[in-house]
Design a protein around this motif. Structure first.
Motif, PDB file in Angstrom:
ATOM      1  N   HIS A 279       0.830  -1.209   0.000  1.00 45.42           N
ATOM      2  CA  HIS A 279       0.000   0.000   0.000  1.00 45.42           C
ATOM      3  C   HIS A 279       0.865   1.260   0.000  1.00 45.42           C
ATOM      4  N   GLU A 280       1.895   1.273   0.835  1.00 45.29           N
ATOM      5  CA  GLU A 280       2.744   2.454   0.949  1.00 45.29           C
ATOM      6  C   GLU A 280       3.647   2.628  -0.264  1.00 45.29           C
ATOM      7  N   ALA A 281       4.069   1.539  -0.892  1.00 43.93           N
ATOM      8  CA  ALA A 281       4.874   1.656  -2.118  1.00 43.93           C
ATOM      9  C   ALA A 281       4.083   2.358  -3.220  1.00 43.93           C
ATOM     10  N   LYS A 282       2.811   2.062  -3.313  1.00 44.49           N
ATOM     11  CA  LYS A 282       1.948   2.716  -4.311  1.00 44.49           C
ATOM     12  C   LYS A 282       1.858   4.217  -4.039  1.00 44.49           C
ATOM     13  N   LEU A 283       1.633   4.589  -2.788  1.00 40.67           N
ATOM     14  CA  LEU A 283       1.542   6.009  -2.442  1.00 40.67           C
ATOM     15  C   LEU A 283       2.871   6.718  -2.656  1.00 40.67           C
ATOM     16  N   LEU A 284       3.970   6.036  -2.355  1.00 36.36           N
ATOM     17  CA  LEU A 284       5.297   6.627  -2.550  1.00 36.36           C
ATOM     18  C   LEU A 284       5.541   6.910  -4.024  1.00 36.36           C
ATOM     19  N   TRP A 285       5.149   5.989  -4.872  1.00 33.70           N
ATOM     20  CA  TRP A 285       5.322   6.187  -6.319  1.00 33.70           C
ATOM     21  C   TRP A 285       4.467   7.351  -6.809  1.00 33.70           C
ATOM     22  N   GLU A 286       3.260   7.442  -6.323  1.00 36.74           N
ATOM     23  CA  GLU A 286       2.374   8.525  -6.746  1.00 36.74           C
ATOM     24  C   GLU A 286       2.932   9.887  -6.367  1.00 36.74           C
ATOM     25  N   ARG A 287       3.620   9.959  -5.227  1.00 37.52           N
ATOM     26  CA  ARG A 287       4.122  11.247  -4.742  1.00 37.52           C
ATOM     27  C   ARG A 287       5.501  11.599  -5.282  1.00 37.52           C
ATOM     28  N   LEU A 288       6.375  10.607  -5.459  1.00 34.59           N
ATOM     29  CA  LEU A 288       7.774  10.923  -5.733  1.00 34.59           C
ATOM     30  C   LEU A 288       8.330  10.354  -7.036  1.00 34.59           C
ATOM     31  N   ARG A 289       7.632   9.425  -7.670  1.00 27.39           N
ATOM     32  CA  ARG A 289       8.145   8.838  -8.918  1.00 27.39           C
ATOM     33  C   ARG A 289       9.627   8.460  -8.755  1.00 27.39           C
ATOM     34  N   TYR A 290       9.892   7.686  -7.752  1.00 31.77           N
ATOM     35  CA  TYR A 290      11.259   7.352  -7.373  1.00 31.77           C
ATOM     36  C   TYR A 290      11.971   6.546  -8.460  1.00 31.77           C
ATOM     37  N   ARG A 291      13.277   6.772  -8.558  1.00 33.33           N
ATOM     38  CA  ARG A 291      14.162   5.941  -9.373  1.00 33.33           C
ATOM     39  C   ARG A 291      15.130   5.142  -8.501  1.00 33.33           C
ATOM     40  N   LYS A 292      15.399   5.653  -7.335  1.00 33.90           N
ATOM     41  CA  LYS A 292      16.233   4.978  -6.357  1.00 33.90           C
ATOM     42  C   LYS A 292      15.524   5.033  -5.010  1.00 33.90           C
ATOM     43  N   VAL A 293      15.722   3.984  -4.199  1.00 36.72           N
ATOM     44  CA  VAL A 293      15.123   3.917  -2.866  1.00 36.72           C
ATOM     45  C   VAL A 293      16.135   3.249  -1.934  1.00 36.72           C
TER      46      VAL A 293
ATOM     47  N   LYS B 237      10.482  -9.043  -0.628  1.00 36.73           N
ATOM     48  CA  LYS B 237       9.103  -8.575  -0.809  1.00 36.73           C
ATOM     49  C   LYS B 237       9.032  -7.054  -0.846  1.00 36.73           C
ATOM     50  N   GLN B 238       9.865  -6.375  -0.079  1.00 38.30           N
ATOM     51  CA  GLN B 238       9.918  -4.915  -0.148  1.00 38.30           C
ATOM     52  C   GLN B 238      10.369  -4.462  -1.535  1.00 38.30           C
ATOM     53  N   VAL B 239      11.393  -5.120  -2.055  1.00 38.66           N
ATOM     54  CA  VAL B 239      11.895  -4.780  -3.399  1.00 38.66           C
ATOM     55  C   VAL B 239      10.803  -4.988  -4.440  1.00 38.66           C
ATOM     56  N   ARG B 240      10.095  -6.098  -4.347  1.00 34.52           N
ATOM     57  CA  ARG B 240       9.021  -6.381  -5.311  1.00 34.52           C
ATOM     58  C   ARG B 240       7.918  -5.334  -5.226  1.00 34.52           C
ATOM     59  N   ALA B 241       7.580  -4.928  -4.009  1.00 35.99           N
ATOM     60  CA  ALA B 241       6.529  -3.914  -3.855  1.00 35.99           C
ATOM     61  C   ALA B 241       6.937  -2.609  -4.537  1.00 35.99           C
ATOM     62  N   LEU B 242       8.188  -2.211  -4.379  1.00 38.71           N
ATOM     63  CA  LEU B 242       8.667  -0.970  -4.993  1.00 38.71           C
ATOM     64  C   LEU B 242       8.765  -1.101  -6.508  1.00 38.71           C
ATOM     65  N   ARG B 243       9.232  -2.241  -6.986  1.00 38.53           N
ATOM     66  CA  ARG B 243       9.404  -2.425  -8.435  1.00 38.53           C
ATOM     67  C   ARG B 243       8.103  -2.738  -9.147  1.00 38.53           C
ATOM     68  N   ARG B 244       7.059  -2.988  -8.403  1.00 44.72           N
ATOM     69  CA  ARG B 244       5.754  -3.151  -9.039  1.00 44.72           C
ATOM     70  C   ARG B 244       5.335  -1.861  -9.731  1.00 44.72           C
ATOM     71  N   HIS B 245       5.838  -0.738  -9.225  1.00 43.59           N
ATOM     72  CA  HIS B 245       5.490   0.570  -9.791  1.00 43.59           C
ATOM     73  C   HIS B 245       6.603   1.127 -10.667  1.00 43.59           C
ATOM     74  N   ASN B 246       7.831   0.764 -10.395  1.00 40.07           N
ATOM     75  CA  ASN B 246       8.961   1.145 -11.246  1.00 40.07           C
ATOM     76  C   ASN B 246       9.897  -0.051 -11.350  1.00 40.07           C
ATOM     77  N   PRO B 247       9.711  -0.886 -12.376  1.00 41.01           N
ATOM     78  CA  PRO B 247      10.532  -2.096 -12.508  1.00 41.01           C
ATOM     79  C   PRO B 247      12.025  -1.821 -12.600  1.00 41.01           C
ATOM     80  N   LYS B 248      12.406  -0.605 -12.971  1.00 40.65           N
ATOM     81  CA  LYS B 248      13.820  -0.274 -13.120  1.00 40.65           C
ATOM     82  C   LYS B 248      14.405   0.408 -11.881  1.00 40.65           C
ATOM     83  N   ALA B 249      13.639   0.482 -10.825  1.00 40.26           N
ATOM     84  CA  ALA B 249      14.119   1.158  -9.623  1.00 40.26           C
ATOM     85  C   ALA B 249      15.373   0.472  -9.080  1.00 40.26           C
ATOM     86  N   GLU B 250      16.358   1.294  -8.715  1.00 42.50           N
ATOM     87  CA  GLU B 250      17.545   0.788  -8.041  1.00 42.50           C
ATOM     88  C   GLU B 250      17.301   0.824  -6.535  1.00 42.50           C
ATOM     89  N   ILE B 251      17.559  -0.287  -5.880  1.00 43.51           N
ATOM     90  CA  ILE B 251      17.255  -0.398  -4.468  1.00 43.51           C
ATOM     91  C   ILE B 251      18.559  -0.547  -3.676  1.00 43.51           C
TER      92      ILE B 251
END
Length: 554
Positions: free
Chosen positions: A384-398, A429-443
């Protein structure tokens, strides 16, 4: 002219021989200590960002409650947007830092019951009327806890107190109650700055205890050196610290702990590493307590049964749901625990003896509460929070805040599990949650829980299990943010050998950059170092520019 030319050539040769600034892809500043809860946070953060931009930094890693966005108000998001715009203006990538288990504030703001639980097993309760109250099987006490019995400066009943008549003294002039207290001073007479008093006591295994002592201080330094400690063998059952002011009138210090499997423990009160000043102790007590801060989730069941165990009673039918109306993870431990309320028509009768089991959280140091990695609801919150984070910040790195996971393996959701695998699965699972919104995100992730030279090991704090080999259960494309005091050559070499890239997170509020120089030398001979992060835990940014000049020459 010829001599001038020779001088120029020599200068060039000397410059070429000197170590040259390295070219790093990642040049980050750790932005820590602001929660974006006040308008004044923004200009303070922007000032740090502006200094970083002037000195060649290209990323700002922001820790500001970004993993509990669904709990934030519009003022928070307005401030976050201002910080985001400042980063864009200055050419800095805004990198969110999220998803802590060891310091579970984000998860616990959603549901405090997701804290990891320690078990209380078969505590004795006796029914009186329509309530059942705790009756300790084994009454406990601090013998001579009022410090009334003594011979000279030696107190009766205690295993030891440091250097009677030199560091510890019976004081009949300053006391809270009774005729005496114990005073500690002259700490430099002890090679370690110790001023402690210790007693060994018998306890029942897997019970919850509350320990309190009254403390008075006078110019005690350094601040924060006072502690209470509970040891069983070499294991610390209560890794706590207390913010006792350097000078203070009598104040009560209270904590709870779980005896786990042990039947005898050593309890300590005093200072470690003290330099000056003095303090007094009086009225030291210990008691077994009932379901204070009882946790209620699938992995922390409450069981109420007959004394012989033949009957298990039903919650909501035989007794009211057991909850603590004053539940608080961080404070308010010095209060009555809830009783068990017997319902009309219950099979439980007046005068009956019951055996009751439940789970409670544990506060570590001053503010750390660990989350259970085995409870499925935790991962629903991450998604849930990964989705909100993507909506607010469009992250490329986390950056994942997966450091110092100091509890685990003790509740029904995670007991008996391979803790290394459970930790690795949690990070995956945290990585998957973040990459569900940006598959190219560097973690990126803090290093310690994946490092056998640091915290990826057995016998870690209150963890039941072993974190060794955790690094085998995480994605290999993680970038490991290596941290931890002096330069860690073994850690950098280990992660390089395992095929991970590394980010060096160093500085830690020292008066100079001497240790950073050591890290820089290690970076020169270690493959796959992506860069450095200026890391302060005390909002000390005075060396931010010097750090940039030293590490990448700007």
């Amino acid at each position: 002219m010829r001599s001038v030319g020779i001088v120029i050539v020599m200068a060039v040769l000397v410059a070429l021989c000197l170590p040259q600034p390295m070219k790093f892809r990642d040049r980050f500043v750790w932005v820590f200590g602001w929660g974006l809860g006040r308008d004044e946070d923004v200009p303070q953060i922007v000032s740090v960002l502006e200094t970083a931009a002037k000195h060649g930094y290209n990323g700002a890693v922001l820790s500001a409650g970004l993993d509990s966005l669904c709990r934030r108000d519009e003022a928070y998001f307005r401030r976050l947007e201002e910080v985001k715009r400042a980063c864009e203006r200055l050419g800095l990538e805004l990198i969110p830092s999220v998803f802590s288990i060891g310091r579970g504030g984000g998860i616990l703001s959603h549901d405090r019951n997701l804290a990891e639980g320690l078990p209380v097993r078969d505590a004795l309760f006796v029914v009186k009327g329509n309530e059942a109250h705790l009756v300790p099987d084994l009454p406990v006490q601090i013998v001579n806890g009022g410090f009334e019995e003594f011979e000279g400066n030696r107190l009766k009943g205690f295993a030891f107190h440091d250097q009677p008549g030199v560091v510890s003294f019976v004081d009949t002039q300053v006391k809270r109650t009774g005729n005496a207290s114990v005073r500690f001073e002259n700490f430099t007479a002890n090679p370690y700055g110790h001023g402690r008093i210790v007693q060994e006591i018998a306890v029942k295994p897997y019970r919850c205890y509350r320990m309190s002592v009254w403390v008075k201080t006078e110019d005690l330094q350094p601040q924060g050196c006072f502690r209470l400690l509970v040891l069983a063998g070499n294991r610390n059952l209560a890794p706590r610290t207390f913010n006792v002011p350097p000078t203070s009138d009598w104040r009560k210090v209270t904590m709870i702990f779980n005896s786990l499997k042990y039947e005898r423990v050593r309890v300590y009160a005093g200072v470690w590493g003290a330099r000056s000043g003095k303090f007094w102790l009086d009225d030291w007590t210990i008691e077994e307590i009932g379901p204070l801060n009882v946790l209620r989730r699938p992995g922390t069941p409450v069981v109420v049964k007959s004394e012989d165990g033949s009957v298990i009673y039903e919650e909501g039918k035989d007794y009211a749901p057991l909850v603590d109306p004053n539940f608080h993870l961080w404070t308010n431990f010095d209060r009555p625990a809830p009783t068990i309320r017997i319902l009309p028509g219950s099979r439980i009768k007046d005068g009956q003896r019951l055996r009751v089991s439940w789970y409670h959280p544990m506060l570590i140091y001053e503010s750390q509460v660990t989350v259970c990695m085995g409870e499925p609801a935790v991962y629903e919150i991450f998604e849930h929070e990964a989705k909100l984070l993507w909506e607010r910040l469009r992250y490329r790195k986390v950056l994942l805040n997966m450091d110092e996971v100091r509890m685990g393996g003790t509740c029904k959701a995670c007991e008996g599990k391979n803790m290394a695998q459970l930790l690795g699965e949690c990070i995956t699972k945290q990585v998957r949650a973040l990459r569900r919104h940006n598959p190219k995100a560097e973690i990126y992730v803090w290093s310690d829980m994946l490092d056998p030279n640091h915290n990826a090991r057995p016998d870690y704090y209150l963890v039941e299990g072993d974190f060794t080999s955790s690094w085998n259960f995480v994605p290999k494309d993680l970038i490991i943010a290596v941290w931890g005091g002096a330069p860690r050559e073994k850690s950098l070499r280990f992660f390089a050998e395992q095929g991970f890239r590394t980010l060096i997170a160093c500085y830690y509020d020292a008066p100079n950059l001497d240790e950073v120089k050591g890290w820089l030398e290690l970076a020169r001979k270690t493959p796959n170092v992506t860069g450095f992060m200026y890391t302060t835990w005390e909002r000390k940014y005075g060396l931010l520019g010097d750090f940039g000049r030293l590490v990448w020459g700007k």
